[in-house]
Design a protein around this motif. Structure first.
Motif, PDB file in Angstrom:
ATOM      1  N   HIS A  46      24.803  48.898  56.943  1.00 24.20           N
ATOM      2  CA  HIS A  46      25.832  49.572  55.669  1.00 24.20           C
ATOM      3  C   HIS A  46      27.077  48.807  55.850  1.00 24.20           C
ATOM      4  N   PHE A  47      27.235  48.279  56.821  1.00 23.11           N
ATOM      5  CA  PHE A  47      28.564  48.356  57.287  1.00 23.11           C
ATOM      6  C   PHE A  47      28.759  46.870  56.799  1.00 23.11           C
ATOM      7  N   TYR A  48      28.311  45.991  56.806  1.00 18.83           N
ATOM      8  CA  TYR A  48      27.833  45.070  56.288  1.00 18.83           C
ATOM      9  C   TYR A  48      28.072  45.245  55.277  1.00 18.83           C
ATOM     10  N   PHE A  49      27.516  45.847  54.369  1.00 12.58           N
ATOM     11  CA  PHE A  49      27.566  45.850  52.678  1.00 12.58           C
ATOM     12  C   PHE A  49      28.696  46.247  52.659  1.00 12.58           C
ATOM     13  N   PHE A  50      28.682  47.226  52.206  1.00 13.78           N
ATOM     14  CA  PHE A  50      30.073  47.949  52.557  1.00 13.78           C
ATOM     15  C   PHE A  50      31.392  46.400  52.263  1.00 13.78           C
ATOM     16  N   VAL A  51      31.526  45.586  53.736  1.00 13.37           N
ATOM     17  CA  VAL A  51      32.220  44.709  53.776  1.00 13.37           C
ATOM     18  C   VAL A  51      31.904  43.684  52.404  1.00 13.37           C
ATOM     19  N   ILE A  52      30.633  43.272  52.533  1.00  9.52           N
ATOM     20  CA  ILE A  52      30.396  42.271  51.246  1.00  9.52           C
ATOM     21  C   ILE A  52      30.826  42.302  50.069  1.00  9.52           C
ATOM     22  N   VAL A  53      30.717  44.050  49.595  1.00 13.40           N
ATOM     23  CA  VAL A  53      31.044  44.412  48.209  1.00 13.40           C
ATOM     24  C   VAL A  53      32.322  44.257  47.909  1.00 13.40           C
ATOM     25  N   VAL A  54      33.083  45.263  48.979  1.00 13.10           N
ATOM     26  CA  VAL A  54      34.672  45.097  48.742  1.00 13.10           C
ATOM     27  C   VAL A  54      35.065  44.398  49.155  1.00 13.10           C
ATOM     28  N   SER A  55      35.127  43.385  49.854  1.00  9.89           N
ATOM     29  CA  SER A  55      35.375  42.033  49.664  1.00  9.89           C
ATOM     30  C   SER A  55      36.039  41.062  48.845  1.00  9.89           C
ATOM     31  N   GLY A  56      34.379  41.455  47.937  1.00 15.16           N
ATOM     32  CA  GLY A  56      34.363  40.525  47.027  1.00 15.16           C
ATOM     33  C   GLY A  56      35.037  41.325  45.428  1.00 15.16           C
ATOM     34  N   LEU A  57      35.291  42.245  45.963  1.00 14.97           N
ATOM     35  CA  LEU A  57      35.753  42.885  44.783  1.00 14.97           C
ATOM     36  C   LEU A  57      36.904  42.874  44.676  1.00 14.97           C
ATOM     37  N   ALA A  58      37.633  42.277  45.843  1.00 10.84           N
ATOM     38  CA  ALA A  58      38.940  42.181  45.770  1.00 10.84           C
ATOM     39  C   ALA A  58      39.649  40.681  45.330  1.00 10.84           C
ATOM     40  N   ALA A  59      38.235  39.871  46.433  1.00 11.10           N
ATOM     41  CA  ALA A  59      38.255  38.511  45.258  1.00 11.10           C
ATOM     42  C   ALA A  59      38.850  38.730  44.203  1.00 11.10           C
ATOM     43  N   LEU A  60      37.754  39.226  42.922  1.00  6.33           N
ATOM     44  CA  LEU A  60      38.110  39.567  41.946  1.00  6.33           C
ATOM     45  C   LEU A  60      39.008  39.234  41.158  1.00  6.33           C
ATOM     46  N   LEU A  61      40.003  40.430  41.853  1.00  8.07           N
ATOM     47  CA  LEU A  61      40.730  41.189  41.213  1.00  8.07           C
ATOM     48  C   LEU A  61      41.849  41.020  41.377  1.00  8.07           C
ATOM     49  N   LEU A  62      41.867  39.679  42.836  1.00  7.51           N
ATOM     50  CA  LEU A  62      42.755  38.744  43.280  1.00  7.51           C
ATOM     51  C   LEU A  62      43.114  37.402  42.530  1.00  7.51           C
ATOM     52  N   VAL A  63      41.748  37.089  41.404  1.00 10.00           N
ATOM     53  CA  VAL A  63      41.579  35.732  40.819  1.00 10.00           C
ATOM     54  C   VAL A  63      42.811  35.296  40.162  1.00 10.00           C
ATOM     55  N   PRO A  64      43.240  36.469  38.961  1.00  5.89           N
ATOM     56  CA  PRO A  64      44.537  36.771  38.286  1.00  5.89           C
ATOM     57  C   PRO A  64      46.000  35.867  38.950  1.00  5.89           C
ATOM     58  N   THR A  80      30.014  36.582  55.470  1.00  3.29           N
ATOM     59  CA  THR A  80      29.250  38.526  56.046  1.00  3.29           C
ATOM     60  C   THR A  80      27.685  38.484  55.926  1.00  3.29           C
ATOM     61  N   ILE A  81      27.218  37.378  54.766  1.00  2.15           N
ATOM     62  CA  ILE A  81      26.297  37.159  54.150  1.00  2.15           C
ATOM     63  C   ILE A  81      25.070  36.710  55.301  1.00  2.15           C
ATOM     64  N   PRO A  82      25.944  35.676  55.810  1.00  2.00           N
ATOM     65  CA  PRO A  82      24.740  35.325  57.483  1.00  2.00           C
ATOM     66  C   PRO A  82      24.694  36.464  58.261  1.00  2.00           C
ATOM     67  N   THR A  83      25.973  36.585  58.527  1.00  2.00           N
ATOM     68  CA  THR A  83      26.529  37.507  59.424  1.00  2.00           C
ATOM     69  C   THR A  83      25.414  38.768  59.515  1.00  2.00           C
ATOM     70  N   ARG A  84      25.369  39.683  58.416  1.00  2.00           N
ATOM     71  CA  ARG A  84      24.226  40.608  58.435  1.00  2.00           C
ATOM     72  C   ARG A  84      23.157  40.165  57.967  1.00  2.00           C
ATOM     73  N   GLN A  85      22.842  38.925  57.469  1.00  2.00           N
ATOM     74  CA  GLN A  85      20.683  38.725  57.136  1.00  2.00           C
ATOM     75  C   GLN A  85      20.204  37.594  58.857  1.00  2.00           C
ATOM     76  N   ALA A  86      21.793  36.942  59.256  1.00  2.00           N
ATOM     77  CA  ALA A  86      20.600  36.461  60.074  1.00  2.00           C
ATOM     78  C   ALA A  86      21.133  36.838  61.420  1.00  2.00           C
ATOM     79  N   LEU A  87      23.097  37.250  61.923  1.00  2.00           N
ATOM     80  CA  LEU A  87      23.174  37.397  62.949  1.00  2.00           C
ATOM     81  C   LEU A  87      22.680  39.188  63.758  1.00  2.00           C
ATOM     82  N   MET A  88      23.474  39.447  63.221  1.00  4.35           N
ATOM     83  CA  MET A  88      22.803  40.953  62.896  1.00  4.35           C
ATOM     84  C   MET A  88      20.962  41.077  63.683  1.00  4.35           C
ATOM     85  N   PRO A  89      20.518  40.541  63.020  1.00  2.59           N
ATOM     86  CA  PRO A  89      18.862  40.606  63.578  1.00  2.59           C
ATOM     87  C   PRO A  89      18.391  39.637  64.574  1.00  2.59           C
ATOM     88  N   ALA A  90      19.512  38.376  65.229  1.00  2.00           N
ATOM     89  CA  ALA A  90      19.420  37.709  66.357  1.00  2.00           C
ATOM     90  C   ALA A  90      20.196  38.596  67.296  1.00  2.00           C
TER      91      ALA A  90
END
Length: 129
Positions: A46-64, A80-90
């Motif tokens: 859930h933490f990593y999902f939060f980071v992915i979503v919020v940083s992605g939203l921040a990126a979109l808002l910052l583009v202009p 954060t995607i490979p951190t959540r999907q690969a590193l965390m399970p490892a």
């Protein structure tokens, strides 16, 4: 810069700091080690999902308004995607297998990534002033 972007980046920074230095530390002090480990293991996706979503939203808002900050926030989201999907399970697999040296290296890597993300989001915040 955009007020919405500022709020979202501040949310990301504060959320990561609170989780890394507040919640995780509190859980390990308040619960027996086994229970704390189980709870943290359930919370991290859930933490990593939060980071992915919020940083992605921040990126979109910052583009202009700030291409450098938008790029940095996009890098946080993407890394954060490979951190959540690969590193965390490892990390979990190493712990479950009793491979404590591997666990320590992998966990150290995840801590370094999170600290880097906190530093990057803090740097983006400084670009607002």
């Amino acid at each position: 810069m955009s007020v919405a972007a500022l709020i979202v980046v501040a949310l990301l920074f504060g959320g990561m700091v609170l989780y890394a230095f507040g919640f995780a530390a509190f859980v390990f002090k308040a619960l027996p080690a086994e229970a704390a480990g189980t709870l943290i293991r359930q919370a991290f996706p859930h933490f990593y999902f939060f980071v992915i979503v919020v940083s992605g939203l921040a990126a979109l808002l910052l583009v202009p308004v700030d291409g450098v900050s938008a790029t940095l926030m996009a890098l946080v989201a993407v890394s954060t995607i490979p951190t959540r999907q690969a590193l965390m399970p490892a990390i979990n697999n190493a712990r479950d297998a009793g491979a404590m040296r591997r666990f320590a290296w992998l966990h150290g890597g995840s801590v370094a990534i999170t600290l880097a993300h906190i530093l990057v989001s803090g740097y983006v915040l400084t670009r607002f002033i």
